[in-house]
Design a protein around this motif. Structure first.
Motif, PDB file in Angstrom:
ATOM      1  N   ALA A  72     -19.548  51.955   7.604  1.00 19.81           N
ATOM      2  CA  ALA A  72     -19.990  51.334   8.855  1.00 19.81           C
ATOM      3  C   ALA A  72     -21.045  50.266   8.581  1.00 19.81           C
ATOM      4  CB  ALA A  72     -20.545  52.406   9.794  1.00 19.81           C
ATOM      5  N   TYR A  73     -21.961  50.567   7.679  1.00 20.17           N
ATOM      6  CA  TYR A  73     -23.016  49.595   7.363  1.00 20.17           C
ATOM      7  C   TYR A  73     -22.431  48.341   6.731  1.00 20.17           C
ATOM      8  CZ  TYR A  73     -27.119  47.403   5.355  1.00 20.17           C
ATOM      9  OH  TYR A  73     -28.088  46.487   5.019  1.00 20.17           O
ATOM     10  N   ALA A  74     -21.417  48.501   5.875  1.00 15.51           N
ATOM     11  CA  ALA A  74     -20.772  47.346   5.253  1.00 15.51           C
ATOM     12  C   ALA A  74     -20.138  46.440   6.307  1.00 15.51           C
ATOM     13  CB  ALA A  74     -19.727  47.808   4.241  1.00 15.51           C
ATOM     14  N   ARG A  75     -19.510  47.031   7.307  1.00 15.24           N
ATOM     15  CA  ARG A  75     -18.924  46.232   8.397  1.00 15.24           C
ATOM     16  C   ARG A  75     -20.013  45.512   9.176  1.00 15.24           C
ATOM     17  NH1 ARG A  75     -14.417  49.452  11.721  1.00 15.24           N
ATOM     18  NH2 ARG A  75     -14.366  47.403  12.700  1.00 15.24           N
ATOM     19  N   TYR A  76     -21.109  46.224   9.433  1.00 14.66           N
ATOM     20  CA  TYR A  76     -22.239  45.606  10.131  1.00 14.66           C
ATOM     21  C   TYR A  76     -22.785  44.432   9.324  1.00 14.66           C
ATOM     22  CZ  TYR A  76     -27.305  45.057  10.697  1.00 14.66           C
ATOM     23  OH  TYR A  76     -28.569  44.537  10.796  1.00 14.66           O
ATOM     24  N   ARG A  77     -22.959  44.642   8.028  1.00 13.55           N
ATOM     25  CA  ARG A  77     -23.520  43.581   7.198  1.00 13.55           C
ATOM     26  C   ARG A  77     -22.610  42.352   7.187  1.00 13.55           C
ATOM     27  NH1 ARG A  77     -24.662  43.330   0.650  1.00 13.55           N
ATOM     28  NH2 ARG A  77     -25.506  41.225   0.700  1.00 13.55           N
ATOM     29  N   ASN A  78     -21.326  42.556   7.110  1.00 19.14           N
ATOM     30  CA  ASN A  78     -20.386  41.430   7.067  1.00 19.14           C
ATOM     31  C   ASN A  78     -20.345  40.658   8.380  1.00 19.14           C
ATOM     32  OD1 ASN A  78     -19.661  42.053   4.437  1.00 19.14           O
ATOM     33  ND2 ASN A  78     -17.919  43.331   5.053  1.00 19.14           N
ATOM     34  N   ASP A  79     -20.716  41.320   9.482  1.00 18.91           N
ATOM     35  CA  ASP A  79     -20.642  40.685  10.801  1.00 18.91           C
ATOM     36  C   ASP A  79     -21.983  40.169  11.289  1.00 18.91           C
ATOM     37  OD1 ASP A  79     -17.960  41.267  10.872  1.00 18.91           O
ATOM     38  OD2 ASP A  79     -18.193  43.074  12.088  1.00 18.91           O
ATOM     39  N   THR A  80     -23.025  40.265  10.442  1.00 28.71           N
ATOM     40  CA  THR A  80     -24.375  39.919  10.871  1.00 28.71           C
ATOM     41  C   THR A  80     -24.971  38.851   9.961  1.00 28.71           C
ATOM     42  OG1 THR A  80     -24.656  42.201  11.638  1.00 28.71           O
ATOM     43  CG2 THR A  80     -26.647  40.867  11.420  1.00 28.71           C
ATOM     44  N   ALA A  81     -25.544  37.833  10.565  1.00 25.41           N
ATOM     45  CA  ALA A  81     -26.101  36.727   9.769  1.00 25.41           C
ATOM     46  C   ALA A  81     -27.322  37.168   8.973  1.00 25.41           C
ATOM     47  CB  ALA A  81     -26.464  35.565  10.696  1.00 25.41           C
ATOM     48  N   MET A  91     -21.400  52.291  -2.865  1.00 23.52           N
ATOM     49  CA  MET A  91     -22.201  51.128  -2.498  1.00 23.52           C
ATOM     50  C   MET A  91     -21.784  49.907  -3.316  1.00 23.52           C
ATOM     51  SD  MET A  91     -25.847  53.170  -2.256  1.00 23.52           S
ATOM     52  CE  MET A  91     -26.741  51.766  -2.927  1.00 23.52           C
ATOM     53  N   ASP A  92     -21.581  50.095  -4.610  1.00 28.22           N
ATOM     54  CA  ASP A  92     -21.151  48.982  -5.474  1.00 28.22           C
ATOM     55  C   ASP A  92     -19.772  48.486  -5.063  1.00 28.22           C
ATOM     56  OD1 ASP A  92     -23.483  49.057  -6.980  1.00 28.22           O
ATOM     57  OD2 ASP A  92     -22.666  50.467  -8.444  1.00 28.22           O
ATOM     58  N   ARG A  93     -18.883  49.421  -4.740  1.00 27.46           N
ATOM     59  CA  ARG A  93     -17.512  49.053  -4.357  1.00 27.46           C
ATOM     60  C   ARG A  93     -17.519  48.220  -3.078  1.00 27.46           C
ATOM     61  NH1 ARG A  93     -15.526  53.922  -3.587  1.00 27.46           N
ATOM     62  NH2 ARG A  93     -15.093  54.208  -5.811  1.00 27.46           N
ATOM     63  N   LEU A  94     -18.423  48.549  -2.148  1.00 29.40           N
ATOM     64  CA  LEU A  94     -18.497  47.828  -0.879  1.00 29.40           C
ATOM     65  C   LEU A  94     -19.323  46.550  -0.983  1.00 29.40           C
ATOM     66  CD1 LEU A  94     -19.150  50.878   1.501  1.00 29.40           C
ATOM     67  CD2 LEU A  94     -17.021  49.571   1.325  1.00 29.40           C
ATOM     68  N   GLY A  95     -20.020  46.373  -2.100  1.00 28.31           N
ATOM     69  CA  GLY A  95     -20.841  45.175  -2.271  1.00 28.31           C
ATOM     70  C   GLY A  95     -22.116  45.190  -1.454  1.00 28.31           C
ATOM     71  N   ILE A  96     -22.682  46.389  -1.225  1.00 26.32           N
ATOM     72  CA  ILE A  96     -23.890  46.484  -0.392  1.00 26.32           C
ATOM     73  C   ILE A  96     -25.060  47.100  -1.151  1.00 26.32           C
ATOM     74  CG2 ILE A  96     -22.611  46.617   1.787  1.00 26.32           C
ATOM     75  CD1 ILE A  96     -23.009  49.655   1.714  1.00 26.32           C
TER      76      ILE A  96
END
Length: 210
Positions: A110-119, A140-145
């Protein structure tokens, strides 16, 4: 004690939906409950479970969990939100052991989706330790976060209060959570909470949208 006329009470935070229940075990538990004349329950669903196990509903009271707000605020060393740390500097906080039932992998998705959608995304602070830490770091590494998520490890009560004092929101997506006393601690520090339906604190502590 009951045979001698004493009132025996049980204090419980267990709910029927904590995990898969089996009839033979529940029958056994109902027999184990026979000495008790009443109970103190942590949530509405906990009270329902005590009734299911044979405790008279007239003898069940809520609020098995309580904290001293002043203790949390003093340990935090900061005023509750919206005072204290400026809004722009606050981060998402999760206070939970790093174990499967706390559902950290879904939280990271969920956080990865939030990060990708937030400036300008806010950081995610994970307070806790446990056997899933290596798997969580790989995810975390796999998601790039990994650069936006901090794992603080096992913290003292004062250190948890300090992290909450800097939080924007408490995240508690547990698959199974009898209550979640950290929800009360977060509310003492002025934080809203995003949590799963399984958390017992949802019954009495959470108003959607407030």
């Amino acid at each position: 004690l009951r045979l001698l006329g004493r009132r025996t009470l049980i204090m419980s935070d267990s709910k029927f939906d904590d995990y898969t229940r089996y009839l033979w075990r529940e029958v056994g538990k109902r027999m184990m409950m026979s000495p008790y004349t009443g109970g103190i329950a942590a949530s509405l669903r906990c009270a329902d479970y005590l009734r299911f196990l044979g405790i008279d509903q007239r003898n069940i009271r809520l609020d098995a969990y309580a904290i001293v707000p002043e203790r949390v605020r003093e340990a935090a060393g900061a005023a509750p939100a919206p005072d204290g740390v400026p809004f722009a500097e606050r981060n998402f906080v999760c206070v939970a052991r790093l174990v499967t039932k706390k559902n950290h992998l879904v939280l990271l998705d969920a956080y990865a989706r939030y990060r990708n959608d937030t400036a300008t995304p806010r950081r995610l602070i994970l307070c806790g330790s446990g056997p899933m830490e290596a798997e969580i770091r790989v995810h975390m590494d796999r998601l790039g976060i990994a650069d936006m998520v901090d794992i603080r490890g096992n913290l003292s009560a004062a250190e948890v209060a300090h992290e909450l004092s800097r939080g924007l929101c408490l995240m508690l997506p547990s698959i199974s959570e009898q209550f979640g006393i950290v929800v009360i601690e977060a509310q003492v520090m002025g934080l809203p909470t995003i949590l799963s339906l399984n958390c017992g604190a949802r019954d009495t502590q959470i108003d959607s949208g407030v």
